[in-house]
Design an enzyme around this catalytic site. Structure first.
Site, short mmCIF file in Angstrom:
data_model
loop_
_atom_site.label_atom_id
_atom_site.label_comp_id
_atom_site.label_asym_id
_atom_site.label_seq_id
_atom_site.Cartn_x
_atom_site.Cartn_y
_atom_site.Cartn_z
N ASP A 16 -9.82 4.89 12.64
CA ASP A 16 -9.05 5.50 11.56
C ASP A 16 -9.98 6.28 10.63
O ASP A 16 -10.94 5.73 10.09
CB ASP A 16 -8.32 4.43 10.74
CG ASP A 16 -7.24 3.73 11.53
OD1 ASP A 16 -6.87 4.23 12.61
OD2 ASP A 16 -6.76 2.67 11.06
N LYS A 43 -2.64 0.56 16.67
CA LYS A 43 -1.67 -0.51 16.48
C LYS A 43 -2.03 -1.75 17.30
O LYS A 43 -1.94 -2.87 16.81
CB LYS A 43 -0.27 -0.03 16.84
CG LYS A 43 0.27 1.07 15.94
CD LYS A 43 1.74 1.32 16.16
CE LYS A 43 2.57 0.16 15.67
NZ LYS A 43 2.47 -0.06 14.21
N ASN A 190 10.43 -1.14 12.11
CA ASN A 190 10.64 -1.02 10.67
C ASN A 190 12.01 -0.38 10.44
O ASN A 190 12.73 -0.05 11.39
CB ASN A 190 9.50 -0.24 9.99
CG ASN A 190 9.40 1.20 10.46
OD1 ASN A 190 10.38 1.82 10.89
ND2 ASN A 190 8.20 1.76 10.37
N THR A 237 -1.30 0.74 5.13
CA THR A 237 -1.67 1.00 6.52
C THR A 237 -1.94 -0.32 7.24
O THR A 237 -2.75 -1.12 6.79
CB THR A 237 -2.93 1.88 6.59
OG1 THR A 237 -2.74 3.05 5.80
CG2 THR A 237 -3.25 2.27 8.02
N ASP A 241 1.52 -3.90 11.55
CA ASP A 241 0.74 -4.45 12.65
C ASP A 241 0.34 -5.89 12.36
O ASP A 241 0.36 -6.75 13.25
CB ASP A 241 -0.51 -3.60 12.89
CG ASP A 241 -0.18 -2.18 13.28
OD1 ASP A 241 0.90 -1.96 13.87
OD2 ASP A 241 -0.99 -1.28 13.00
N SER A 271 -2.22 -8.49 3.35
CA SER A 271 -2.98 -7.40 3.96
C SER A 271 -2.97 -6.12 3.15
O SER A 271 -3.94 -5.34 3.20
CB SER A 271 -2.45 -7.12 5.38
OG SER A 271 -1.22 -6.43 5.35
N GLY A 276 -7.68 -0.33 3.96
CA GLY A 276 -8.01 -0.43 5.37
C GLY A 276 -6.96 -1.21 6.13
O GLY A 276 -6.35 -2.15 5.60
#
Length: 295
Positions: A16, A43, A190, A237, A241, A271, A276
């Site tokens: 990324d 992912k 989602n 982001t 996942d 998260s 990140g």
């Protein structure tokens, strides 16, 4: 459980390249106030890390993927092995370049993402089948940044072995989801992907993630809405996942559905508090501590 929990993840591994901005640019607009950073992503890779951290010493995670024979590919492999994730094949190298994701993130943690799949597009169905035969997982988790045939091979293997198949349909491919509906045990879209899918295929549990609006479980008994954990988001982001990986880990451990979803919600909330895709994903201990604080 008498058997050790084992999750196999079939999906993409990317690097990324992230630019953080005050706001996301409009179409055709150039913005020059960004801050650049590089992170491990994709992912599949993200989901594998989420699952591995959630399982800790209680289980194992296998990542079935393809990366390039370049410096970015070696970095990606090293990062996954540092999380105690087993790679399948052991050296999953392609002559194509390692996949790259270009990510813009605004001050509210919202993002826009463009992906060059590179080596991810070289993941072959036969390689997936052979990897699953070697790893013998109790749950298989897949997403759609790899070829349709690779995902279908994983779904077919799961049906033949009576193994739970979890699909995160991102990016959404509604025809493929409908084609695989008799092989999908759990679908995790989602809210936008859920809308693109239209009528949910029958015979599966659909777990719709809605960001700060929580999660809706669509099952045979109807719908159940669960609230999101309240946090101050820094970067969303990889939150989905993380949710998918922790959900797969919970299934592999034999946890009830509601408990599995609750753990995934809590992990995703943790998260997003760190920049990140992977950096903020909680360890098993951190997740257990967070859940013990909940009323």
């Amino acid at each position: 459980m008498t058997e050790r929990a084992r999750v196999a993840v079939v999906g993409a591994v990317n690097v990324d390249l992230v630019v953080q901005l005050q706001r996301l640019p409009a179409a055709g607009e150039t913005m020059t106030d960004g801050t650049f950073s590089q992170h491990q992503g994709g992912k599949g890779g993200n989901q594998a890390v989420g699952a591995a951290r959630a399982l800790g010493d209680s289980g194992d995670v296998v990542m079935i993927c393809s990366v390039g024979r370049d410096d970015l590919g070696r970095q990606a492999i090293d990062a996954l092995r540092a999380e105690r994730i087993t790679l399948e094949p052991a050296e999953p190298l392609s002559d194509r370049p390692t996949g790259v994701a270009l990510i813009l993130v605004d001050q509210n943690g919202e993002n826009e993402i463009a992906v060059a799949p590179g080596a991810n597009a070289a993941l072959e169905p036969q390689a997936v089948r052979e990897a699953l035969e070697r790893s013998t997982p109790s749950v298989v988790l897949a997403s759609l940044e790899v070829p349709d045939a690779a995902v279908a091979a994983a779904a077919d293997w799961c049906r033949q072995r009576a193994v739970a198949f979890v699909l995160n349909p991102a990016p959404m491919n509604a025809p493929l989801v409908h084609d695989l509906q008799d092989r999908i045990g759990y679908l995790i879209p989602n809210q936008h992907e859920r809308e693109q899918l239209g009528d949910a295929p029958a015979g599966m549990v659909v777990i719709e993630t809605r960001g700060s609006d929580g999660v809706i479980i669509h099952g045979a008994a109807g719908e159940e809405q669960l609230p999101a954990s309240v946090v101050e988001a820094v970067d969303t982001t990889g939150a989905g996942d993380c949710f998918s990986g922790v959900f797969a880990a919970g299934l592999a451990e034999g946890r009830p559905l509601r408990e599995t979803v609750d753990r995934a919600i809590a992990a995703a909330a943790i998260s997003v508090t760190v920049a990140g895709a992977r950096e903020g994903m909680p360890t098993r201990r951190e997740l257990d501590e967070r859940l013990s604080e909940s009323p």
